[in-house]
Design a protein around this motif. Structure first.
Motif, PDB file in Angstrom:
ATOM      1  N   PRO A   7       0.814  -1.224   0.000  1.00  0.00           N
ATOM      2  CA  PRO A   7       0.000   0.000   0.000  1.00  0.00           C
ATOM      3  C   PRO A   7       0.846   1.271   0.000  1.00  0.00           C
ATOM      4  O   PRO A   7       0.487   2.256  -0.653  1.00  0.00           O
ATOM      5  CB  PRO A   7      -0.821  -0.129   1.285  1.00  0.00           C
ATOM      6  CG  PRO A   7      -0.919  -1.603   1.516  1.00  0.00           C
ATOM      7  CD  PRO A   7       0.401  -2.138   1.082  1.00  0.00           C
ATOM      8  N   THR A   8       1.973   1.250   0.700  1.00  0.00           N
ATOM      9  CA  THR A   8       2.854   2.421   0.714  1.00  0.00           C
ATOM     10  C   THR A   8       3.492   2.626  -0.651  1.00  0.00           C
ATOM     11  O   THR A   8       3.591   3.753  -1.140  1.00  0.00           O
ATOM     12  CB  THR A   8       3.955   2.253   1.786  1.00  0.00           C
ATOM     13  OG1 THR A   8       3.345   2.079   3.073  1.00  0.00           O
ATOM     14  CG2 THR A   8       4.863   3.476   1.830  1.00  0.00           C
ATOM     15  N   ALA A   9       3.919   1.533  -1.288  1.00  0.00           N
ATOM     16  CA  ALA A   9       4.495   1.629  -2.630  1.00  0.00           C
ATOM     17  C   ALA A   9       3.472   2.168  -3.622  1.00  0.00           C
ATOM     18  O   ALA A   9       3.789   2.984  -4.492  1.00  0.00           O
ATOM     19  CB  ALA A   9       5.018   0.269  -3.075  1.00  0.00           C
ATOM     20  N   GLU A  10       2.237   1.717  -3.492  1.00  0.00           N
ATOM     21  CA  GLU A  10       1.177   2.188  -4.384  1.00  0.00           C
ATOM     22  C   GLU A  10       0.926   3.676  -4.187  1.00  0.00           C
ATOM     23  O   GLU A  10       0.688   4.417  -5.142  1.00  0.00           O
ATOM     24  CB  GLU A  10      -0.100   1.400  -4.125  1.00  0.00           C
ATOM     25  CG  GLU A  10      -1.228   1.755  -5.068  1.00  0.00           C
ATOM     26  CD  GLU A  10      -2.455   0.897  -4.843  1.00  0.00           C
ATOM     27  OE1 GLU A  10      -3.450   1.080  -5.571  1.00  0.00           O
ATOM     28  OE2 GLU A  10      -2.422   0.037  -3.929  1.00  0.00           O
ATOM     29  N   LEU A  11       1.014   4.126  -2.946  1.00  0.00           N
ATOM     30  CA  LEU A  11       0.780   5.533  -2.645  1.00  0.00           C
ATOM     31  C   LEU A  11       1.859   6.429  -3.238  1.00  0.00           C
ATOM     32  O   LEU A  11       1.565   7.439  -3.887  1.00  0.00           O
ATOM     33  CB  LEU A  11       0.715   5.734  -1.126  1.00  0.00           C
ATOM     34  CG  LEU A  11       0.341   7.138  -0.642  1.00  0.00           C
ATOM     35  CD1 LEU A  11      -1.069   7.494  -1.085  1.00  0.00           C
ATOM     36  CD2 LEU A  11       0.456   7.220   0.877  1.00  0.00           C
ATOM     37  N   VAL A  12       3.145   6.065  -3.051  1.00  0.00           N
ATOM     38  CA  VAL A  12       4.225   6.894  -3.609  1.00  0.00           C
ATOM     39  C   VAL A  12       4.271   6.789  -5.131  1.00  0.00           C
ATOM     40  O   VAL A  12       4.767   7.689  -5.816  1.00  0.00           O
ATOM     41  CB  VAL A  12       5.594   6.514  -2.998  1.00  0.00           C
ATOM     42  CG1 VAL A  12       5.591   6.709  -1.493  1.00  0.00           C
ATOM     43  CG2 VAL A  12       5.988   5.081  -3.343  1.00  0.00           C
ATOM     44  N   GLY A  13       3.722   5.693  -5.672  1.00  0.00           N
ATOM     45  CA  GLY A  13       3.698   5.517  -7.114  1.00  0.00           C
ATOM     46  C   GLY A  13       2.743   6.458  -7.823  1.00  0.00           C
ATOM     47  O   GLY A  13       2.727   6.519  -9.055  1.00  0.00           O
ATOM     48  N   ALA A  14       1.959   7.207  -7.057  1.00  0.00           N
ATOM     49  CA  ALA A  14       1.076   8.200  -7.655  1.00  0.00           C
ATOM     50  C   ALA A  14       1.879   9.334  -8.285  1.00  0.00           C
ATOM     51  O   ALA A  14       1.371  10.047  -9.150  1.00  0.00           O
ATOM     52  CB  ALA A  14       0.114   8.753  -6.606  1.00  0.00           C
ATOM     53  N   HIS A  15       3.129   9.496  -7.863  1.00  0.00           N
ATOM     54  CA  HIS A  15       4.005  10.510  -8.433  1.00  0.00           C
ATOM     55  C   HIS A  15       4.769   9.890  -9.603  1.00  0.00           C
ATOM     56  O   HIS A  15       5.311   8.784  -9.506  1.00  0.00           O
ATOM     57  CB  HIS A  15       4.975  11.037  -7.380  1.00  0.00           C
ATOM     58  CG  HIS A  15       4.284  11.575  -6.156  1.00  0.00           C
ATOM     59  ND1 HIS A  15       3.538  12.726  -6.167  1.00  0.00           N
ATOM     60  CD2 HIS A  15       4.219  11.089  -4.886  1.00  0.00           C
ATOM     61  CE1 HIS A  15       3.047  12.952  -4.957  1.00  0.00           C
ATOM     62  NE2 HIS A  15       3.440  11.966  -4.167  1.00  0.00           N
ATOM     63  N   ALA A  16       4.816  10.611 -10.707  1.00  0.00           N
ATOM     64  CA  ALA A  16       5.353  10.069 -11.955  1.00  0.00           C
ATOM     65  C   ALA A  16       6.774   9.537 -11.818  1.00  0.00           C
ATOM     66  O   ALA A  16       7.116   8.501 -12.400  1.00  0.00           O
ATOM     67  CB  ALA A  16       5.301  11.143 -13.039  1.00  0.00           C
ATOM     68  N   ILE A  49      10.913   4.884   6.279  1.00  0.00           N
ATOM     69  CA  ILE A  49      10.147   4.641   5.065  1.00  0.00           C
ATOM     70  C   ILE A  49       9.075   5.715   4.948  1.00  0.00           C
ATOM     71  O   ILE A  49       8.736   6.387   5.931  1.00  0.00           O
ATOM     72  CB  ILE A  49       9.506   3.236   5.060  1.00  0.00           C
ATOM     73  CG1 ILE A  49       8.450   3.118   6.170  1.00  0.00           C
ATOM     74  CG2 ILE A  49      10.570   2.160   5.221  1.00  0.00           C
ATOM     75  CD1 ILE A  49       7.668   1.828   6.129  1.00  0.00           C
ATOM     76  N   PRO A  50       8.521   5.912   3.740  1.00  0.00           N
ATOM     77  CA  PRO A  50       7.441   6.898   3.585  1.00  0.00           C
ATOM     78  C   PRO A  50       6.225   6.503   4.415  1.00  0.00           C
ATOM     79  O   PRO A  50       5.956   5.317   4.633  1.00  0.00           O
ATOM     80  CB  PRO A  50       7.128   6.851   2.091  1.00  0.00           C
ATOM     81  CG  PRO A  50       8.336   6.229   1.456  1.00  0.00           C
ATOM     82  CD  PRO A  50       8.879   5.281   2.468  1.00  0.00           C
ATOM     83  N   THR A  51       5.488   7.483   4.885  1.00  0.00           N
ATOM     84  CA  THR A  51       4.258   7.217   5.621  1.00  0.00           C
ATOM     85  C   THR A  51       3.100   7.034   4.644  1.00  0.00           C
ATOM     86  O   THR A  51       3.169   7.447   3.490  1.00  0.00           O
ATOM     87  CB  THR A  51       3.928   8.379   6.573  1.00  0.00           C
ATOM     88  OG1 THR A  51       3.760   9.574   5.799  1.00  0.00           O
ATOM     89  CG2 THR A  51       5.045   8.575   7.584  1.00  0.00           C
ATOM     90  N   ARG A  52       2.037   6.421   5.121  1.00  0.00           N
ATOM     91  CA  ARG A  52       0.863   6.208   4.275  1.00  0.00           C
ATOM     92  C   ARG A  52      -0.066   7.419   4.365  1.00  0.00           C
ATOM     93  O   ARG A  52      -1.196   7.357   4.817  1.00  0.00           O
ATOM     94  CB  ARG A  52       0.138   4.931   4.694  1.00  0.00           C
ATOM     95  CG  ARG A  52       0.895   3.658   4.355  1.00  0.00           C
ATOM     96  CD  ARG A  52       0.106   2.434   4.761  1.00  0.00           C
ATOM     97  NE  ARG A  52      -1.180   2.365   4.069  1.00  0.00           N
ATOM     98  CZ  ARG A  52      -2.109   1.432   4.309  1.00  0.00           C
ATOM     99  NH1 ARG A  52      -1.870   0.499   5.228  1.00  0.00           N
ATOM    100  NH2 ARG A  52      -3.239   1.427   3.652  1.00  0.00           N
ATOM    101  N   ARG A  74      14.986   4.784  -1.790  1.00  0.00           N
ATOM    102  CA  ARG A  74      15.622   3.705  -1.037  1.00  0.00           C
ATOM    103  C   ARG A  74      14.597   2.643  -0.650  1.00  0.00           C
ATOM    104  O   ARG A  74      14.867   1.439  -0.744  1.00  0.00           O
ATOM    105  CB  ARG A  74      16.287   4.282   0.222  1.00  0.00           C
ATOM    106  CG  ARG A  74      16.929   3.245   1.134  1.00  0.00           C
ATOM    107  CD  ARG A  74      18.000   2.457   0.419  1.00  0.00           C
ATOM    108  NE  ARG A  74      18.638   1.493   1.302  1.00  0.00           N
ATOM    109  CZ  ARG A  74      19.449   0.535   0.894  1.00  0.00           C
ATOM    110  NH1 ARG A  74      19.731   0.417  -0.385  1.00  0.00           N
ATOM    111  NH2 ARG A  74      19.984  -0.302   1.758  1.00  0.00           N
ATOM    112  N   PHE A  75      13.431   3.083  -0.235  1.00  0.00           N
ATOM    113  CA  PHE A  75      12.358   2.151   0.139  1.00  0.00           C
ATOM    114  C   PHE A  75      11.986   1.249  -1.032  1.00  0.00           C
ATOM    115  O   PHE A  75      11.839   0.032  -0.889  1.00  0.00           O
ATOM    116  CB  PHE A  75      11.132   2.947   0.612  1.00  0.00           C
ATOM    117  CG  PHE A  75       9.874   2.142   0.703  1.00  0.00           C
ATOM    118  CD1 PHE A  75       9.705   1.190   1.694  1.00  0.00           C
ATOM    119  CD2 PHE A  75       8.837   2.343  -0.203  1.00  0.00           C
ATOM    120  CE1 PHE A  75       8.536   0.434   1.785  1.00  0.00           C
ATOM    121  CE2 PHE A  75       7.671   1.595  -0.132  1.00  0.00           C
ATOM    122  CZ  PHE A  75       7.520   0.644   0.873  1.00  0.00           C
ATOM    123  N   LEU A  76      11.855   1.814  -2.227  1.00  0.00           N
ATOM    124  CA  LEU A  76      11.486   1.033  -3.406  1.00  0.00           C
ATOM    125  C   LEU A  76      12.641   0.159  -3.895  1.00  0.00           C
ATOM    126  O   LEU A  76      12.439  -0.968  -4.351  1.00  0.00           O
ATOM    127  CB  LEU A  76      11.027   1.971  -4.519  1.00  0.00           C
ATOM    128  CG  LEU A  76       9.749   2.777  -4.249  1.00  0.00           C
ATOM    129  CD1 LEU A  76       9.524   3.805  -5.352  1.00  0.00           C
ATOM    130  CD2 LEU A  76       8.541   1.853  -4.122  1.00  0.00           C
TER     131      LEU A  76
END
Length: 217
Positions: A7-16, A49-52, A74-76
């Motif tokens: 879910p966190t990866a999906e959230l940051v993936g909103a940015h191109a 890591i990035p927060t949700r 780094r998280f990805l």
């Protein structure tokens, strides 16, 4: 923690700029958790890591933006495979005297985790090797015994630089990873977990046997 990864990866993936790397992580059937998450080794070391939460990158300051970018990439990257390089070493014999010039280069075949940082072969950090081989560079395909033309010859005078002095932080890091510099396989394995010290050993001063207290240098 594990349940929040995709879910966190999906959230940051909103940015191109993170979309391709995030889609790779969310598309994995099985995350490589063995080398990323290990609850048994959690002591005084933590991962950031990035927060949700929704983040507006446009509203961030330049410093906040750089930190967010560093943490996110780094998280990805830790969920991506290893990068694969083709290493090439060329020895060119010049002149009747047989002077040998060594050239070293490498080509990035599979980006792996480096693709998260948009790295290409020319941007990769050169590996330490013999000084006369020069830095890594991209080389053309060559055949053994191929003839070449010498277009120009020049010499450069350079000096080696000593290692940087240790700071408190770099000294602790060197203590914790001291085993990496040991050639003996058995001894290196024995030092793998703790090196020669941990942050818990950092004190304002240390007691030496039979010699009282020693001030910090």
């Amino acid at each position: 923690m594990v349940a929040e990864i995709k879910p966190t990866a999906e959230l940051v993936g909103a940015h191109a700029e993170y979309r391709a790397a995030a889609e790779y992580v969310t598309g994995l059937d099985l995350l490589p958790l063995a080398r990323v998450v290990n609850d048994e080794k959690v002591t005084d070391h933590h991962a950031i890591i990035p927060t949700r939460s929704q983040h507006s990158l446009e509203k961030m300051s330049s410093d906040d933006r750089r930190i967010y970018d560093m943490v996110t990439r780094r998280f990805l990257a830790v969920f991506h495979p290893e990068a694969v390089f083709e290493n090439t070493r060329v020895e060119t014999t010049v002149g009747e005297a047989g002077h040998i010039f060594r050239t070293r280069g490498r080509l990035l075949l599979v980006p792996g985790w480096r693709g998260v940082y948009d790295e290409v072969a020319a941007d990769a950090q050169p590996a330490k090797t013999e000084e006369d081989e020069g830095a890594d560079q991209q080389l053309p395909r060559l055949e053994d015994g191929e003839s070449v033309a010498t277009n120009e010859v020049a010499s450069e005078r350079k000096e080696t630089k000593p290692p940087r002095r240790y700071s408190d932080a770099s000294l602790l890091g060197a203590m914790e990873t001291a085993g990496k510099l040991v050639d003996d396989d058995e001894l290196r394995e024995a030092m793998k977990e703790s090196g020669i010290g941990t942050p818990g050993d950092a004190r304002g001063d240390h007691r030496a046997p039979d010699h009282g207290r020693l001030p910090r240098a």
